[in-house]
Design a protein around this motif. Structure first.
Motif, PDB file in Angstrom:
ATOM      1  N   ILE A 278     -16.811 -10.426  -5.473  1.00 63.33           N
ATOM      2  CA  ILE A 278     -15.599  -9.936  -4.813  1.00 63.33           C
ATOM      3  C   ILE A 278     -14.529  -9.783  -5.884  1.00 63.33           C
ATOM      4  O   ILE A 278     -14.233 -10.746  -6.594  1.00 63.33           O
ATOM      5  CB  ILE A 278     -15.095 -10.929  -3.749  1.00 63.33           C
TER       6      ILE A 278
ATOM      7  N   VAL B 167      -9.214  -4.916  11.165  1.00 66.35           N
ATOM      8  CA  VAL B 167      -8.956  -4.099   9.970  1.00 66.35           C
ATOM      9  C   VAL B 167      -8.050  -2.914  10.327  1.00 66.35           C
ATOM     10  O   VAL B 167      -7.102  -2.587   9.613  1.00 66.35           O
ATOM     11  CB  VAL B 167     -10.298  -3.620   9.364  1.00 66.35           C
TER      12      VAL B 167
ATOM     13  N   ILE C 171      -3.817 -12.384   9.317  1.00 65.06           N
ATOM     14  CA  ILE C 171      -4.933 -12.528  10.253  1.00 65.06           C
ATOM     15  C   ILE C 171      -5.311 -14.004  10.348  1.00 65.06           C
ATOM     16  O   ILE C 171      -5.102 -14.771   9.405  1.00 65.06           O
ATOM     17  CB  ILE C 171      -6.165 -11.687   9.829  1.00 65.06           C
TER      18      ILE C 171
ATOM     19  N   PHE D 177     -11.071 -14.792   1.232  1.00 64.00           N
ATOM     20  CA  PHE D 177     -10.440 -13.765   0.395  1.00 64.00           C
ATOM     21  C   PHE D 177      -9.648 -12.759   1.226  1.00 64.00           C
ATOM     22  O   PHE D 177      -8.499 -12.444   0.894  1.00 64.00           O
ATOM     23  CB  PHE D 177     -11.512 -13.045  -0.431  1.00 64.00           C
TER      24      PHE D 177
ATOM     25  N   PRO E 289      -2.421  -8.534  -1.141  1.00 63.03           N
ATOM     26  CA  PRO E 289      -1.642  -9.679  -0.671  1.00 63.03           C
ATOM     27  C   PRO E 289      -2.390 -10.469   0.409  1.00 63.03           C
ATOM     28  O   PRO E 289      -3.419 -10.012   0.908  1.00 63.03           O
ATOM     29  CB  PRO E 289      -0.412  -9.017  -0.054  1.00 63.03           C
TER      30      PRO E 289
ATOM     31  N   GLY F   2      -3.994  -2.700   9.122  1.00 65.63           N
ATOM     32  CA  GLY F   2      -3.771  -1.632   8.157  1.00 65.63           C
ATOM     33  C   GLY F   2      -4.412  -1.836   6.795  1.00 65.63           C
ATOM     34  O   GLY F   2      -3.863  -1.410   5.777  1.00 65.63           O
TER      35      GLY F   2
ATOM     36  N   CYS G  21      -4.828   0.654   1.879  1.00 63.72           N
ATOM     37  CA  CYS G  21      -5.191   0.460   0.465  1.00 63.72           C
ATOM     38  C   CYS G  21      -6.654   0.751   0.168  1.00 63.72           C
ATOM     39  O   CYS G  21      -7.041   0.833  -0.994  1.00 63.72           O
ATOM     40  CB  CYS G  21      -4.906  -0.967   0.027  1.00 63.72           C
TER      41      CYS G  21
ATOM     42  N   GLY H  47       0.828  -1.206   0.000  1.00 62.61           N
ATOM     43  CA  GLY H  47       0.000   0.000   0.000  1.00 62.61           C
ATOM     44  C   GLY H  47       0.861   1.254   0.000  1.00 62.61           C
ATOM     45  O   GLY H  47       0.591   2.214  -0.724  1.00 62.61           O
TER      46      GLY H  47
ATOM     47  N   LEU I   7     -14.463   0.723  -0.207  1.00 61.31           N
ATOM     48  CA  LEU I   7     -15.344  -0.336   0.274  1.00 61.31           C
ATOM     49  C   LEU I   7     -16.615   0.232   0.910  1.00 61.31           C
ATOM     50  O   LEU I   7     -17.291  -0.439   1.691  1.00 61.31           O
ATOM     51  CB  LEU I   7     -14.598  -1.237   1.263  1.00 61.31           C
TER      52      LEU I   7
ATOM     53  N   GLY J 221     -14.733  -8.521  -8.617  1.00 62.79           N
ATOM     54  CA  GLY J 221     -15.284  -8.724  -9.951  1.00 62.79           C
ATOM     55  C   GLY J 221     -15.265 -10.166 -10.426  1.00 62.79           C
ATOM     56  O   GLY J 221     -15.577 -10.459 -11.584  1.00 62.79           O
TER      57      GLY J 221
ATOM     58  N   LEU K 297     -17.330  -6.303   7.072  1.00 67.97           N
ATOM     59  CA  LEU K 297     -17.489  -5.807   5.697  1.00 67.97           C
ATOM     60  C   LEU K 297     -18.964  -5.812   5.276  1.00 67.97           C
ATOM     61  O   LEU K 297     -19.400  -4.961   4.502  1.00 67.97           O
ATOM     62  CB  LEU K 297     -16.653  -6.640   4.723  1.00 67.97           C
TER      63      LEU K 297
ATOM     64  N   LEU L   3      -5.030   2.382  -3.288  1.00 65.80           N
ATOM     65  CA  LEU L   3      -4.554   1.348  -4.214  1.00 65.80           C
ATOM     66  C   LEU L   3      -5.646   0.336  -4.514  1.00 65.80           C
ATOM     67  O   LEU L   3      -5.702  -0.237  -5.600  1.00 65.80           O
ATOM     68  CB  LEU L   3      -3.336   0.653  -3.590  1.00 65.80           C
ATOM     69  N   GLY L   4      -6.526   0.080  -3.586  1.00 66.89           N
ATOM     70  CA  GLY L   4      -7.641  -0.845  -3.784  1.00 66.89           C
ATOM     71  C   GLY L   4      -8.952  -0.083  -3.856  1.00 66.89           C
ATOM     72  O   GLY L   4      -8.989   1.123  -3.637  1.00 66.89           O
ATOM     73  N   PRO L   5     -10.057  -0.794  -4.174  1.00 68.23           N
ATOM     74  CA  PRO L   5     -11.348  -0.105  -4.312  1.00 68.23           C
ATOM     75  C   PRO L   5     -11.872   0.447  -2.992  1.00 68.23           C
ATOM     76  O   PRO L   5     -11.552  -0.058  -1.922  1.00 68.23           O
ATOM     77  CB  PRO L   5     -12.279  -1.198  -4.853  1.00 68.23           C
TER      78      PRO L   5
END
Ligand SMILES: [Cu+2]
Lengths: 326, 97
Positions: free
Chosen positions: B47, B13, B79, B61, B75, B17, B21, A290, B38, B49, B91, B34-36
């Motif tokens: 998930i 979460v 957890i 996931f 990555p 960290g 992202c 990130g 949420l 797509g 989520l 960096l990620g969508p």
């Protein structure tokens, strides 16, 4: 000894507490600051009670008491003698304390240099002659029970070095070399922050001091000085190549490799750091990717460009490589 | 997922960290990009797509994304299996109102 006054919040809660606890000293230097703070608080509370009592007497008290309160004697004592005595005592206490904060506590000292840079910390370990023998960033490792004399410098603007549990705070002024001493008397992790506004992401400029028991410290130092292994697998070998081709090496140094950039933190031991981004993120594969991919979303305005153009597998490879730099 | 705890999931979460992202509506910092985002993940059909948005698959996931979507930028995260169920429950509380 003292009650803990801290409000843990956010992402670094699990690391060392954020903001770092104040009035919870873990060594002699911070202890003397805490003692003065508590004395001030107690004194202020006492004076507040006296003023309330005087107010009550003035409004509701018996005639005789009111007359005494309004008399010349009361003014001389309460308005002149008392403040002069108290303020002089505090001045002497404060000045001696300030001097003692930069005096050796006794015993052989270790030396370090910390440079505050916008918006992270460059760390050098110094030998007896004041020469740097090891470079690092954003994390200081110290043995418990030893005094560490730290030279504080800055190449850009004024920062301030503050580890509330280990010492007072001292500015890092461009062109000057200020000396602070810290000492931890119990092993642990102590958070530090920049305590002088230095632009943009100043609020996200932290670091950690890790205090080891003496044996652990010796082992840690030996591990740091051991020869460094080659990238362990294909993915991190690819990461090593990318580190140069993607331009990271122009700003970052990794000892023993061609990467020798000086504009950003030394990454020779980044894999063993407890945090990323100067004390603000936990260090794991996710936060590493990130940060590399888009540190600007995490720490807006910091001096590392975002790498959103790199495909996922390149980011994974870079992270694997950096994780292996321990 | 009756035994999973969304509040515990949110703590996980925060701790590891994920927000470096992703943007989560109830986490003010960081707001990673960096990620969508949420923000309304609960109402999504897939998930990433690709994978059907089911509690068991979501838990798998968030713990090891590359196992379900090879080559993804997300990555595997440090957890436990238990924590991953809590994270999934959290989520599913994220929806646009
Ligand atoms: Cu600052």
């Amino acid at each position: 000894m003292w009650p803990r006054i801290s409000t843990p919040s956010g992402i670094v809660e699990g690391l060392a507490g954020w903001p770092p606890p104040v009035l919870d000293p873990a060594g002699p230097y911070a202890g003397s600051v805490a003692a003065l703070s508590w004395a001030l608080i107690a004194l202020a509370a006492g004076i507040f009670l006296i003023v309330l009592a005087a107010l009550w007497i003035a409004l509701r008290g018996r005639e005789r008491l009111r007359a005494r309160l309004g008399g010349e004697r009361a003014i001389w004592i309460g308005g002149v003698v008392f403040p002069v005595v108290v303020l002089t005592a505090l001045l002497i206490w404060g000045l001696t304390l300030t001097r003692n904060l930069s005096e050796p506590a006794g015993g052989p000292e270790l030396r370090m240099r910390v440079s505050g840079e916008m918006w992270w910390w460059r760390v050098s370990y110094l030998d007896g002659n004041g020469r740097a023998f090891m470079q690092d960033a954003n994390e200081l490792h110290i043995p418990v029970g030893r005094t560490i004399a730290i030279e504080l410098v800055s190449p850009d603007v004024i920062h301030s070095f503050w580890v509330p549990q280990l010492s007072g705070k001292l500015d890092m002024v461009p062109g000057r070399r200020n000396l602070i001493r810290i000492q931890a008397d119990r092993p642990g992790t102590y958070a530090g922050i920049c305590a002088e506004y230095c632009g943009g992401p100043h609020a996200l400029m932290g670091f950690l001091v890790v205090a080891h028991a003496p044996d652990d410290y010796a082992r840690w130092l030996a591990a740091r000085r051991a020869p460094r292994a080659a990238p362990p697998d294909r993915q991190s070998a690819r990461g090593a190549a990318l580190f140069v081709s993607a331009g990271c090496a122009a700003c970052h140094r990794i000892a023993g490799t061609p990467a020798n950039g000086q504009a950003g933190p030394d990454l020779t031991h980044v894999g063993s750091r407890r945090t990323l981004g100067a004390g603000i993120l936990p260090n794991n594969r996710g936060t590493m990717i990130g940060w590399i991919g888009n540190s600007q979303a995490i720490k807006p305005g910091n001096r590392m460009p975002p790498y959103t153009v790199l495909p996922g597998e390149d980011l994974q490879a870079l992270a694997a490589y950096l994780e292996a730099q321990r | 997922m009756p035994e999973a705890d969304p509040a515990a999931g949110r703590d996980v979460v925060q701790r590891v960290g994920c927000a470096s992202c992703h943007v989560f509506p109830d986490i003010s910092w960081p707001r990673g990009a960096l990620g969508p985002n949420l923000g309304d993940f609960a109402d999504q059909g897939l998930i990433g797509g690709r994978v059907p948005n089911r509690p068991d698959l979501l838990a798998a996931f968030v713990r090891d994304a590359p196992a379900l979507i090879p080559g993804t930028t997300m990555p595997a995260m440090p957890i436990s299996e238990r924590e991953s169920r809590d994270v999934a429950a959290y989520l599913y509380t994220l929806r646009d109102r």
